[in-house]
Design a protein around this motif. Structure first.
Motif, PDB file in Angstrom:
ATOM      1  N   ILE A 224       0.870  -1.186   0.000  1.00 15.73           N
ATOM      2  CA  ILE A 224       0.000   0.000   0.000  1.00 15.73           C
ATOM      3  C   ILE A 224       0.902   1.231   0.000  1.00 15.73           C
ATOM      4  O   ILE A 224       1.818   1.346   0.822  1.00 15.73           O
ATOM      5  N   THR A 225       0.639   2.140  -0.934  1.00 16.47           N
ATOM      6  CA  THR A 225       1.457   3.342  -1.059  1.00 16.47           C
ATOM      7  C   THR A 225       0.607   4.581  -0.794  1.00 16.47           C
ATOM      8  O   THR A 225      -0.419   4.805  -1.448  1.00 16.47           O
ATOM      9  N   ALA A 242      -0.445   5.125   5.078  1.00 11.03           N
ATOM     10  CA  ALA A 242      -0.452   3.742   4.616  1.00 11.03           C
ATOM     11  C   ALA A 242      -0.579   2.749   5.777  1.00 11.03           C
ATOM     12  O   ALA A 242      -1.160   1.676   5.629  1.00 11.03           O
ATOM     13  N   ALA A 245      -4.243   2.407   6.550  1.00 13.17           N
ATOM     14  CA  ALA A 245      -4.897   1.576   5.536  1.00 13.17           C
ATOM     15  C   ALA A 245      -4.611   0.100   5.781  1.00 13.17           C
ATOM     16  O   ALA A 245      -5.500  -0.754   5.657  1.00 13.17           O
ATOM     17  N   MET A 246      -3.369  -0.209   6.136  1.00 13.53           N
ATOM     18  CA  MET A 246      -3.029  -1.600   6.435  1.00 13.53           C
ATOM     19  C   MET A 246      -3.845  -2.129   7.612  1.00 13.53           C
ATOM     20  O   MET A 246      -4.344  -3.258   7.570  1.00 13.53           O
ATOM     21  N   LYS A 284       4.509   4.009   2.967  1.00 15.65           N
ATOM     22  CA  LYS A 284       4.363   2.717   2.295  1.00 15.65           C
ATOM     23  C   LYS A 284       4.421   1.602   3.318  1.00 15.65           C
ATOM     24  O   LYS A 284       5.184   1.671   4.293  1.00 15.65           O
ATOM     25  N   GLN A 311      -9.012  -3.378  -1.930  1.00 21.85           N
ATOM     26  CA  GLN A 311      -8.991  -2.341  -2.969  1.00 21.85           C
ATOM     27  C   GLN A 311      -9.986  -1.235  -2.634  1.00 21.85           C
ATOM     28  O   GLN A 311      -9.683  -0.035  -2.782  1.00 21.85           O
ATOM     29  N   VAL A 314      -8.574   1.043   0.199  1.00 20.91           N
ATOM     30  CA  VAL A 314      -7.496   1.927  -0.232  1.00 20.91           C
ATOM     31  C   VAL A 314      -8.006   2.999  -1.202  1.00 20.91           C
ATOM     32  O   VAL A 314      -7.581   4.163  -1.142  1.00 20.91           O
ATOM     33  N   THR A 320      -2.832   3.804  -3.257  1.00 15.55           N
ATOM     34  CA  THR A 320      -2.755   2.711  -4.229  1.00 15.55           C
ATOM     35  C   THR A 320      -2.374   1.417  -3.515  1.00 15.55           C
ATOM     36  O   THR A 320      -1.738   1.434  -2.446  1.00 15.55           O
ATOM     37  N   ILE A 321      -2.759   0.306  -4.135  1.00 11.78           N
ATOM     38  CA  ILE A 321      -2.475  -1.001  -3.551  1.00 11.78           C
ATOM     39  C   ILE A 321      -2.069  -1.959  -4.663  1.00 11.78           C
ATOM     40  O   ILE A 321      -2.559  -1.882  -5.788  1.00 11.78           O
TER      41      ILE A 321
END
Length: 416
Positions: A224-225, A242, A245-246, A284, A311, A314, A320-321
């Motif tokens: 994941i960026t 990121a 998001a993780m 990231k 998806q 993110v 982005t993933i």
């Protein structure tokens, strides 16, 4: 096929002493071992194993993936060998028994046969498979995978560790790149003894696990960026964190696995965060999702849901993933005849036993694709493994090896 006498058992004290002697090589910092694949410590352990095998009257073969094969001859030169073994490499913070018990119990089978002057029609070969753990060079079960035709040797040689060193180069450096072409050996059957690496046998007070199936496995590396930024001066609504998001993706992983209870599991065991600084919002993250189930359709569903739901997470966070499949194998059903040999051995010896599905991957899973295969399991304390506190008892080790001995010798056919 005749079976060995009901009262024949291995030398449990000798087996235990052998395990403790091997554990002196590559000691960990908390009582376990750090003997990672194709390191100097791995080489030292291999030399010790080879010395023991030679003293037991075996001849040693080594293939181009570094797999070691210690052979005790049978009476029929045309009979295919019965193979037995596991691996000597460990996790960076591994225990003294994971894999090692399976190799050294095979050696104990040979030693006990020598003690009792038992001859078999089929040769017996004790095997040390290279890089089962996959912790330094992914994927796991690398060399047995090449042996079984799952991977090409060139691809395996090109695997790199965290420092950019290649597997093939390191194998040659430590002196264990053999001359024998990998995968050319033929087997009558293969047996592997292993600690359970789970809590079921101990909780049920059962001595022997008769492994009927192995869970399938899927490893997906997720990247994941977002955007690196100062943790103190970046307003919350303007962050592309990121790490956050993780965290949300990992909640989904838990939810997905639980939806297929009780046999499916899922988690992230490997996580890298960049730049990994106290006052920088992670820009990231790279982490690997490990999904497992004894049903292929369940694994496929979990993989699909991971990609779809991660998806969406993110996208909603304007990042982005990327998904990359980095390992996996289908669920395994072990050979019924070999499984029956294990079960019958436990019954003859009077050991309590139960059928098990292995939750971990093993070299036996790849070999089962080519030749009749079965596994024996013994308990481990609290089900703990891949941890320096991993522990078993001398009695558990001996019981598992007794069952292995009877199953192997019966399959190899005693000659009177």
């Amino acid at each position: 096929m005749p079976a060995p006498g009901e009262n024949l058992k291995v030398n449990g004290s000798r087996l235990w002493d052998t395990l403790m002697e091997m554990a002196k090589i590559g000691p960990g910092i908390a009582g376990g071992n750090n003997r990672q694949t194709v390191t100097d410590e791995d080489s030292e352990g291999r030399h010790l194993f080879q010395d023991w095998c030679t003293a037991a009257g075996c001849t040693m073969g080594v293939d181009t993936m570094g797999n070691m094969f210690a052979r005790r001859e049978g009476t029929d030169p045309d009979a295919l060998p019965v193979y037995v073994g596991s691996h000597l490499d460990t996790q960076p913070t591994g225990g003294k028994y994971d894999g090692v018990l399976g190799v050294l119990s095979g050696l104990e089978v040979i030693r006990t046969m020598n003690d009792l002057d038992i001859k078999t029609k089929h040769p017996i070969v004790v095997t040390n498979w290279t890089n089962e753990e996959g912790t330094r060079f992914a994927p796991a079960m690398l060399a047995s995978g090449v042996f079984a035709g799952i991977h090409t040797q060139d691809w395996a040689y090109d695997r790199e560790d965290a420092k950019g060193k290649k597997f093939g180069d390191e194998l040659a450096r430590i002196g264990w790149k053999g001359d024998e072409p990998v995968g050319e050996r033929k087997m009558h059957a293969f047996f592997e003894l292993h600690i359970e690496q789970g809590p079921i046998l101990e909780a049920e007070n059962i001595q022997i696990g008769v492994v009927t199936h192995g869970q399938g496995l899927s490893w997906t590396e997720v990247t994941i960026t977002g955007k690196d930024a100062h943790t103190g001066s970046t307003p919350m609504p303007m962050r592309k964190n990121a790490g956050l998001a993780m965290a949300r993706v990992l909640e989904k992983v838990e939810e997905i696995a639980l939806s297929h209870a009780p046999h499916a599991v899922g988690a992230a065991g490997h996580i890298d965060v960049y730049p990994n600084s106290r006052n920088v919002i992670p820009g990231k993250v790279v982490f690997t999702i490990d999904f497992r189930s004894p049903e292929l359709s369940v694994i496929e569903d979990m993989e699909t849901r991971l990609k779809t739901e991660a998806q969406a997470i993110v996208d909603a966070m304007d990042m982005t993933i990327d998904f990359k499949k980095v390992g996996g194998f289908d669920p395994v059903a072990f050979d019924e005849t070999c499984v029956t040999a294990v079960r019958n051995a436990a019954e003859r010896l009077g050991y309590s036993h139960m059928d098990l599905i292995s939750g971990a991957g093993h070299d036996a899973c790849w070999i089962n694709r080519m030749y009749p295969t079965a596994m024996v399991m013994c308990p481990c304390v609290d089900g703990l493994s891949h941890n320096e506190a991993e522990e078993i008892s001398q009695e558990w080790a001996a019981a598992g090896t007794d069952v292995l001995f009877h199953a192997v010798v019966e399959t190899a056919e005693i000659v009177s």
